[in-house]
Design a protein around this motif. Structure first.
Motif, PDB file in Angstrom:
ATOM      1  N   GLY A   1      41.098  39.912  45.973  1.00 30.93           N
ATOM      2  CA  GLY A   1      42.145  39.448  44.451  1.00 30.93           C
ATOM      3  C   GLY A   1      41.780  39.421  43.277  1.00 30.93           C
ATOM      4  N   SER A   2      40.544  40.067  43.662  1.00 31.18           N
ATOM      5  CA  SER A   2      39.715  40.664  42.249  1.00 31.18           C
ATOM      6  C   SER A   2      39.042  41.588  42.179  1.00 31.18           C
ATOM      7  CB  SER A   2      39.879  39.832  40.739  1.00 31.18           C
ATOM      8  OG  SER A   2      39.526  39.036  40.948  1.00 31.18           O
ATOM      9  N   GLY A   3      37.898  42.273  41.420  1.00 27.08           N
ATOM     10  CA  GLY A   3      36.917  42.927  41.411  1.00 27.08           C
ATOM     11  C   GLY A   3      35.476  42.257  40.563  1.00 27.08           C
ATOM     12  N   ALA A   4      34.712  42.434  40.447  1.00 26.87           N
ATOM     13  CA  ALA A   4      33.924  42.094  39.450  1.00 26.87           C
ATOM     14  C   ALA A   4      33.955  40.986  38.581  1.00 26.87           C
ATOM     15  CB  ALA A   4      33.092  43.426  39.114  1.00 26.87           C
ATOM     16  N   LEU A   5      35.169  40.994  37.764  1.00 27.21           N
ATOM     17  CA  LEU A   5      35.755  41.096  36.959  1.00 27.21           C
ATOM     18  C   LEU A   5      36.280  39.062  36.940  1.00 27.21           C
ATOM     19  CD1 LEU A   5      36.604  39.908  33.618  1.00 27.21           C
ATOM     20  CD2 LEU A   5      38.567  40.952  34.403  1.00 27.21           C
ATOM     21  N   GLY A   6      36.806  39.359  38.326  1.00 26.87           N
ATOM     22  CA  GLY A   6      37.366  37.724  39.141  1.00 26.87           C
ATOM     23  C   GLY A   6      36.111  37.321  39.847  1.00 26.87           C
ATOM     24  N   ASP A   7      35.002  37.936  40.303  1.00 27.04           N
ATOM     25  CA  ASP A   7      34.322  37.443  41.355  1.00 27.04           C
ATOM     26  C   ASP A   7      33.485  37.050  40.222  1.00 27.04           C
ATOM     27  OD1 ASP A   7      32.967  36.929  43.215  1.00 27.04           O
ATOM     28  OD2 ASP A   7      31.961  38.363  43.638  1.00 27.04           O
TER      29      ASP A   7
ATOM     30  N   ASP B   1      34.598  47.378  39.891  1.00 33.57           N
ATOM     31  CA  ASP B   1      32.703  47.116  40.382  1.00 33.57           C
ATOM     32  C   ASP B   1      32.895  46.462  39.612  1.00 33.57           C
ATOM     33  OD1 ASP B   1      33.338  48.347  42.828  1.00 33.57           O
ATOM     34  OD2 ASP B   1      32.761  50.682  41.817  1.00 33.57           O
ATOM     35  N   ALA B   2      33.087  46.855  38.105  1.00 33.37           N
ATOM     36  CA  ALA B   2      32.400  46.364  36.720  1.00 33.37           C
ATOM     37  C   ALA B   2      33.732  46.395  35.785  1.00 33.37           C
ATOM     38  CB  ALA B   2      31.274  47.434  36.234  1.00 33.37           C
ATOM     39  N   ALA B   3      33.205  44.988  34.413  1.00 30.73           N
ATOM     40  CA  ALA B   3      34.141  45.192  33.179  1.00 30.73           C
ATOM     41  C   ALA B   3      33.709  44.768  32.231  1.00 30.73           C
ATOM     42  CB  ALA B   3      35.194  44.219  34.169  1.00 30.73           C
ATOM     43  N   ALA B   4      33.986  45.294  31.325  1.00 32.64           N
ATOM     44  CA  ALA B   4      33.074  44.709  29.776  1.00 32.64           C
ATOM     45  C   ALA B   4      34.493  45.118  28.834  1.00 32.64           C
ATOM     46  CB  ALA B   4      32.240  46.476  29.614  1.00 32.64           C
ATOM     47  N   PHE B   5      33.997  43.553  27.831  1.00 34.18           N
ATOM     48  CA  PHE B   5      35.513  43.387  27.176  1.00 34.18           C
ATOM     49  C   PHE B   5      34.436  42.201  26.018  1.00 34.18           C
ATOM     50  CE2 PHE B   5      35.381  39.779  30.557  1.00 34.18           C
ATOM     51  CZ  PHE B   5      35.714  38.841  29.151  1.00 34.18           C
ATOM     52  N   LEU B   6      35.589  43.039  24.585  1.00 32.87           N
ATOM     53  CA  LEU B   6      35.096  41.882  23.575  1.00 32.87           C
ATOM     54  C   LEU B   6      36.083  41.013  23.385  1.00 32.87           C
ATOM     55  CD1 LEU B   6      35.163  44.740  21.291  1.00 32.87           C
ATOM     56  CD2 LEU B   6      32.688  43.813  22.465  1.00 32.87           C
TER      57      LEU B   6
ATOM     58  N   ALA C   1      26.682  51.400  51.123  1.00 35.08           N
ATOM     59  CA  ALA C   1      27.173  50.397  51.298  1.00 35.08           C
ATOM     60  C   ALA C   1      28.145  49.443  52.063  1.00 35.08           C
ATOM     61  CB  ALA C   1      26.380  48.754  50.302  1.00 35.08           C
ATOM     62  N   PRO C   2      28.564  49.408  53.133  1.00 32.79           N
ATOM     63  CA  PRO C   2      29.830  49.217  54.004  1.00 32.79           C
ATOM     64  C   PRO C   2      30.487  48.108  53.112  1.00 32.79           C
ATOM     65  CG  PRO C   2      28.092  47.190  55.244  1.00 32.79           C
ATOM     66  CD  PRO C   2      27.680  48.422  53.663  1.00 32.79           C
ATOM     67  N   MET C   3      32.173  48.893  53.902  1.00 29.41           N
ATOM     68  CA  MET C   3      33.390  47.573  52.629  1.00 29.41           C
ATOM     69  C   MET C   3      33.475  46.570  52.846  1.00 29.41           C
ATOM     70  SD  MET C   3      36.047  49.655  51.069  1.00 29.41           S
ATOM     71  CE  MET C   3      37.160  48.527  51.399  1.00 29.41           C
ATOM     72  N   SER C   4      33.570  45.656  51.911  1.00 27.84           N
ATOM     73  CA  SER C   4      33.275  44.710  52.773  1.00 27.84           C
ATOM     74  C   SER C   4      34.619  43.744  51.747  1.00 27.84           C
ATOM     75  CB  SER C   4      32.240  43.863  51.490  1.00 27.84           C
ATOM     76  OG  SER C   4      32.677  41.971  51.361  1.00 27.84           O
ATOM     77  N   TRP C   5      35.443  42.270  52.233  1.00 23.54           N
ATOM     78  CA  TRP C   5      36.276  41.930  51.938  1.00 23.54           C
ATOM     79  C   TRP C   5      36.559  41.486  50.983  1.00 23.54           C
ATOM     80  CZ3 TRP C   5      36.290  37.442  49.361  1.00 23.54           C
ATOM     81  CH2 TRP C   5      34.952  36.478  48.999  1.00 23.54           C
ATOM     82  N   ARG C   6      35.274  41.517  49.932  1.00 18.29           N
ATOM     83  CA  ARG C   6      34.732  41.453  48.138  1.00 18.29           C
ATOM     84  C   ARG C   6      35.369  42.879  47.559  1.00 18.29           C
ATOM     85  NH1 ARG C   6      32.073  36.866  45.816  1.00 18.29           N
ATOM     86  NH2 ARG C   6      31.075  35.876  48.412  1.00 18.29           N
ATOM     87  N   LEU C   7      35.607  43.838  47.977  1.00 15.81           N
ATOM     88  CA  LEU C   7      36.234  45.261  47.572  1.00 15.81           C
ATOM     89  C   LEU C   7      37.644  45.720  48.301  1.00 15.81           C
ATOM     90  CD1 LEU C   7      32.382  47.100  48.418  1.00 15.81           C
ATOM     91  CD2 LEU C   7      33.164  45.764  46.467  1.00 15.81           C
ATOM     92  N   GLU C   8      38.213  44.305  48.559  1.00 15.23           N
ATOM     93  CA  GLU C   8      40.134  44.348  49.018  1.00 15.23           C
ATOM     94  C   GLU C   8      40.903  43.854  48.219  1.00 15.23           C
ATOM     95  OE1 GLU C   8      40.756  44.930  53.449  1.00 15.23           O
ATOM     96  OE2 GLU C   8      38.510  45.115  53.242  1.00 15.23           O
ATOM     97  N   LYS C   9      41.067  44.200  46.718  1.00 10.96           N
ATOM     98  CA  LYS C   9      42.610  43.287  46.415  1.00 10.96           C
ATOM     99  C   LYS C   9      42.949  42.553  46.660  1.00 10.96           C
ATOM    100  CE  LYS C   9      45.445  43.211  42.559  1.00 10.96           C
ATOM    101  NZ  LYS C   9      45.768  44.126  41.662  1.00 10.96           N
TER     102      LYS C   9
END
Length: 153
Positions: A33-39, A96-101, A21-29
């Motif tokens: 601004g952020s990845g999956a956590l912020g999005d 791409d992914a975030a996991a947290f307690l 899958a091609p680069m997208s603006w969502r994949l550039e900090k």
């Protein structure tokens, strides 16, 4: 629900599982601004705090980028459905992914997961809240159903 003990929240999507899958603006900090956590993770954080009426006090977690480079898009205005071009590869510098307690101020424990790598999940916002008097569970992919368990009966 009484005193809240547990919160489980997920936001699962699959739109970038394919490493081609091609680069997208969502994949550039610099642009996103952020990845999956912020999005997408921000939505389940807000949802959990709204439903419980409590705020998160502390967290510990992990961010991961599974695909570190992607093909550059054929068109500079490409959205989520773009196609890869032949102009090289771009660096993915967001998670791409975030996991947290989480620990809520009122004492509840939370488990949160946000990923764009969940095959078959298009917009799965899921939340379960367990309290001393009952539980609620909701899944956006079955949005007309709210599960409720009355623990007082």
């Amino acid at each position: 629900l009484g005193t809240i003990h547990h919160v489980r929240a997920q936001y699962l999507q699959d739109w970038i599982v394919d490493p081609q899958a091609p680069m997208s603006w969502r994949l550039e900090k610099a642009k996103a601004g952020s990845g999956a956590l912020g999005d997408i993770g921000a939505h389940i954080i807000d949802l959990a705090q709204f439903i419980t009426g409590d705020t998160i006090a502390t967290v510990t977690g992990r961010l991961e980028t599974f695909v570190k480079e992607r093909p550059l898009p054929a068109d500079s205005h490409t959205g989520l459905s773009g196609t890869a071009g032949a102009a090289g590869r771009g660096t993915v510098d967001v998670d791409d992914a975030a996991a947290f307690l989480a620990h809520f101020r009122g004492g509840a424990l939370g488990v949160f997961e946000a990923t764009r790598f969940a095959n078959g999940r298009k917009n799965a916002i899921r939340i379960e809240v367990n309290g001393s008097a009952g539980s609620l569970a909701f899944d956006f992919e079955d949005m007309n159903l709210l599960h409720f368990f009355d623990g007082t009966e």
